[in-house]
Each structure stands twice: as C-alpha cells, then as structure tokens.
Design a protein around this motif. Structure first.
Motif, short mmCIF file in Angstrom:
data_model
loop_
_atom_site.label_atom_id
_atom_site.label_comp_id
_atom_site.label_asym_id
_atom_site.label_seq_id
_atom_site.Cartn_x
_atom_site.Cartn_y
_atom_site.Cartn_z
N ALA A 435 0.83 -1.21 0.00
CA ALA A 435 0.00 0.00 0.00
C ALA A 435 0.86 1.26 0.00
N PHE A 436 2.02 1.22 0.69
CA PHE A 436 2.91 2.38 0.71
C PHE A 436 3.36 2.75 -0.70
N PHE A 437 3.69 1.74 -1.49
CA PHE A 437 4.20 1.99 -2.84
C PHE A 437 3.10 2.43 -3.80
N VAL A 438 1.92 1.85 -3.66
CA VAL A 438 0.81 2.22 -4.54
C VAL A 438 0.39 3.67 -4.27
N ILE A 439 0.21 4.02 -3.01
CA ILE A 439 -0.20 5.39 -2.67
C ILE A 439 0.89 6.38 -3.06
N GLY A 440 2.16 6.02 -2.81
CA GLY A 440 3.26 6.90 -3.20
C GLY A 440 3.31 7.13 -4.69
N PHE A 441 3.05 6.07 -5.47
CA PHE A 441 3.01 6.19 -6.94
C PHE A 441 1.96 7.21 -7.36
N VAL A 442 0.77 7.10 -6.80
CA VAL A 442 -0.33 7.99 -7.19
C VAL A 442 0.01 9.44 -6.83
N LEU A 443 0.56 9.65 -5.65
CA LEU A 443 0.88 11.02 -5.22
C LEU A 443 1.99 11.62 -6.08
N LEU A 444 3.03 10.83 -6.39
CA LEU A 444 4.13 11.36 -7.20
C LEU A 444 3.68 11.64 -8.62
N ALA A 445 2.82 10.79 -9.16
CA ALA A 445 2.35 10.98 -10.52
C ALA A 445 1.58 12.30 -10.68
N ARG A 446 1.06 12.83 -9.58
CA ARG A 446 0.28 14.07 -9.63
C ARG A 446 1.15 15.32 -9.50
N VAL A 447 2.47 15.16 -9.28
CA VAL A 447 3.34 16.32 -9.09
C VAL A 447 3.93 16.76 -10.43
N PRO A 448 3.65 17.99 -10.91
CA PRO A 448 4.28 18.50 -12.13
C PRO A 448 5.69 19.00 -11.80
N VAL A 449 6.67 18.13 -11.98
CA VAL A 449 8.01 18.39 -11.47
C VAL A 449 8.65 19.61 -12.12
N GLY A 450 8.47 19.79 -13.42
CA GLY A 450 9.06 20.95 -14.09
C GLY A 450 8.59 22.26 -13.49
N ARG A 451 7.28 22.36 -13.26
CA ARG A 451 6.74 23.57 -12.63
C ARG A 451 7.26 23.73 -11.22
N ALA A 452 7.44 22.61 -10.50
CA ALA A 452 7.93 22.68 -9.13
C ALA A 452 9.35 23.24 -9.07
N ILE A 453 10.20 22.83 -10.02
CA ILE A 453 11.58 23.32 -10.06
C ILE A 453 11.61 24.80 -10.36
N ALA A 454 10.82 25.21 -11.35
CA ALA A 454 10.77 26.63 -11.70
C ALA A 454 10.24 27.46 -10.55
N ALA A 455 9.25 26.94 -9.82
CA ALA A 455 8.67 27.67 -8.69
C ALA A 455 9.67 27.85 -7.57
N ALA A 456 10.64 26.93 -7.46
CA ALA A 456 11.68 27.04 -6.44
C ALA A 456 12.78 28.00 -6.86
#
Length: 464
Positions: A435-456
């Motif tokens: 369950a840890f890996f399945v939930i983690g997969f779903v949460l990570l898949a929802r993160v737009p990483v490119g936008r997150a880097i630019a926002a930082a």
C-alpha cells in the motif's frame, strides 16, 4: 587576457567541484556498511535472540516496565530511534544554516554513530537494553549525518549533474556494503576455523561496521568544504539577529526553524507535494530494509548464512541498478524512472508475501528484484528533491527531506512490530507494505516536477 582568466577560473571551479564530488562519494562508502551489515543483516535477528534470552516464560520483556513481545523489541527500538531523530534534525538544520559549519557537525554525528556501533561488540547474553540503547544512538547519528551529507549535493553539483552524482554515491555505498558482507560471510561461515563462537562472530561483524564507518569518514571530511550561510534570493526569508535571543534554547530555535521551513514550503506547494509522496513510498522502502532479515529468519526459517548471501546479492545488484537507473533518468527523466521503480517495488513486495518457508532460491529471487530497484529509487529521489530546494536553504530543506527519508519512517517499523505483537505472524506485517508503494506512486504521478523546479527558482534540466 580577461577572457583567458575567465576560462581558467571556470576550469579551476570545475576541478574543485569534481574533487568535492569524489570526496562526497566516500561518505556513502563509509556509512552504508552500517545500514547493510548492522540494520539489514545482523542486528535484527541477533538483538531479537538477546531479547528472547531475557524474556519471561510468556515471551515478553519489560523495558521501563512496559510488556513487549521479544520478537517486536527490535522493530520498536528502530521506531524510537527515528522519532528521536525527528527531535535532533531541526536543531542540526538551524545550526548549519545559521553558521555554515556543516562539516564539523557531520563529523560529530558520524563519529558518535560509529562509536555506538563499535560498542555493539559488548552486546551479549541477555543485555537487550544495552543493545537497544546502542541502536538508538547509532541510528540517530546515522540519520542526522545522512541529512547533512545529502544537503551538500546541490552545493557540489550543477542541476544537470545531480542525477549522475547522486547515483554514483549510492553505487559507492552498495559496493562498500557488498565488500564488507563478503568478509562477514567468510567470518560467520567459518567462525569455528577462526576459533570464535557464532555469537562472537556476529559481534565482530557489528563492531567492524563501526570501525569502517569511522575510518572512511575521514576522506569526505577532508575534501568537502563549508560554505558561508546564504539566503535564497527573493525568498523573503531574512536572517533574524534577534531570534537567537528569544529564548527556548537551540532546540527551540530548531523547531522554530522547522516551522518556518514548513511555512516557507507552503510558498512552494509542489515541493511539499513531492515530500508527501516521498514520505509515503519511502516508508515502505525503509521498513523492507530494516525488517527483511527478521522476516527471513523468523517467518521463512532461513539461516544467517542465507540471509547474508541474499543481502550481498542485493548490494551487488543495487550498485548496478543505481547506475542503470541513473542512465534511464537521463533518457526518460527522473520522475518517470522513479514511478517505474515504484511499480516494481509493488510487485516485488506482493511476491514476498507468498514466499514459502525454507526456500532459499525464492528468497534469492526476491532479493534480486529488490536490488534492481532499491539503489535507483533512493538515488533519484534524492537528486530530484535537490532541484526543488530554494538556493541557500539546503540544510533546512534537506532536514525536512531526511525526516521523510528516515525520521518519519518510524510508522512502518511500528506497524510491523504491532502486527507481530497482535498476530504472532510476520506475514501479516509484510502484506501492508504494498500500500505504501501504490499510494506513493499515485501522489508522485500528480506532481508537475518541471513547474515545481521553476517555482523554487531553479533552472529546469532538459529532462526531469
């Protein structure tokens, strides 16, 4: 002339950065032996056997008067050590970000942990409380020094270098763990030939991990350099000269800094979203690492030699896997590669739930699956997070990251221990990890990483 001087300056800067990177790799080489030989292989089964020797007729020990099933003592102690780390890491983060003296604190934590690990040589008989105390001190030193070590990464590697540098560091660590495990296997497997008992052989293996950790920590402590504390441009976080005078002591300042970091992360919600995803899936990873040997010995009835060989297989494949996944990240991006590793983790743990007892071949197959994804998932998570950290806030943000990495990973071992406490079966505990890996997969898949880097406020690599 100015052009030639500029080129020479860039060459010198690159050479200095490469030298620091090579020194940085050696701390993975130094402390990974603790993670491998102590946490993953020897201490869980050995401390459990010591606790059983001290148990009452019903199989319970009573630390501080609390009845604890002997088979759960190791898992609970790991949880306590990680909870204590949560208290210490904010203090370390604020000290580093205010003074810039990261290297001395790294050395202090490393040698405290190494000394406690070396002291495990004296763990024997029914001294389970001594073993628990040494484990807590060693694990706190390991966790906090790892946080400080990780926070060097964005300072010694450019954004385009970080996936490769982080992956090489993990590969160094797994190669080190494999090398020492070979020596441990020789000593443990032929302990009679060396004139020592099985218990003494285990204690030598534990203590030698501490000596190794201390000896090789000298290299990064010589090559890494401290940097003046900085403030991220435009972050709005200015040093407060009066904050140190507001009372509460350094620990209070550390917690205020942590609260400030979390408030600052609210200005970077995508960074916070990544940390949440990492917190979830990494809890599963850390529980597998710390409890695998107990599961193998107690539930699957495998002997210590089989466990050592399985973990050795993990080490060899994890070193190769870290480098392979580093290459995949350059081609497909770190985020996609991590998502693929989480899918593989889910399948591997699900297979582990149905392994038959006394079947080493199937256990080796499971170890191979873990090894191929272990190093890469950890290395790429570290390098990906380094892109999400505002410049000048490396230590405090990596303090929060390390809490997700290990400091909040007390939940998995706690659940593992409680499941055994209530059911008497380790299979009941291992089932929940998927369950840890399945939930983690779903949460990570929802993160737009490119936008997150630019926002930082950081440059976005070509592939991420």
């Amino acid at each position: 002339m100015r052009s030639a001087e500029a080129v020479a300056g860039v060459v010198d800067e690159t050479a200095d950065r490469r030298r620091e990177q090579r020194g940085w790799y050696w701390y993975d080489w130094a402390n990974s032996v603790y993670s491998t030989s102590v946490l993953t292989v020897f201490l869980g089964p050995y401390l459990t056997s010591v606790a059983r020797a001290a148990a009452d007729p019903h199989g319970f020990v009573h630390p501080l008067g609390v009845p604890v099933r002997a088979g759960s003592f190791y898992a609970y102690t790991v949880s306590v050590s990680l909870l204590l780390s949560v208290l210490v890491m904010p203090l370390a983060g604020v000290l580093v970000d205010r003074t810039g003296r990261k290297k001395p604190l790294l050395g202090a934590c490393a040698y405290t942990g190494a000394a406690a690990t070396t002291g495990m040589f004296f763990l024997g008989g029914d001294r389970y409380l001594l073993g628990g105390a040494l484990l807590v001190v060693a694990n706190v030193g390991f966790v906090v020094s790892s946080m400080l070590y990780n926070s060097f990464l964005p300072q010694i590697a450019t954004p385009d270098e970080r996936d490769a540098v982080s992956s090489r560091g993990w590969a160094f660590g797994y190669a080190s763990g494999a090398l020492v495990l070979v020596a441990d296997l020789v000593l443990y497997g032929a302990h009679d030939s060396f004139g020592v008992s099985e218990g003494v052989a285990v204690r030598i293996c534990l203590a030698s991990a501490g000596l190794w950790w201390g000896a090789f920590s000298l290299i990064p402590l010589r090559r890494l350099r401290d940097r003046r504390a900085a403030t991220a441009p435009g972050s709005g976080a200015q040093p407060d000269p009066g904050r140190a005078e507001t009372g509460g002591g350094p620990l209070g300042q550390g917690w205020r800094q942590l609260r400030g970091t979390l408030r600052d992360m609210r200005r970077h919600p995508l960074t916070l979203s990544f940390l949440l995803a990492y917190l979830v899936y990494n809890d599963g990873v850390q529980t597998v690492i710390t409890q695998a040997s107990v599961y193998g010995s107690e539930e699957l009835r495998l002997d210590q030699t089989t466990l050592i060989m399985a973990v050795l297989l993990v080490q060899v494949l994890a070193a190769a896997g870290a480098l392979l996944m580093g290459r995949l990240a350059r081609r497909y991006g770190a985020r996609r590669t991590i998502l693929g590793s989480l899918a593989a983790w889910t399948l591997t743990v699900a297979a582990g739930c149905v392994l038959p007892a006394r079947a080493p071949v199937w256990f080796f197959a499971l170890a191979a699956g873990i090894g191929l994804v272990l190093g890469g998932s950890q290395a790429l998570s570290r390098s990906l997070f380094s892109h999400l950290v505002p410049r000048g806030k490396e230590a405090e943000y990596f303090s929060a990251y390390e809490m997700s990495d290990r400091g909040v990973s007390w939940l998995g071992p706690l659940v593992f221990g409680m499941a055994y406490q209530l059911s008497g079966s380790y299979r009941a505990a291992i089932v929940s990890l998927a369950a840890f890996f399945v939930i983690g997969f779903v949460l990570l898949a929802r993160v737009p990483v490119g936008r997150a880097i630019a926002a930082a406020g950081n440059p976005v690599p070509d592939r991420i």
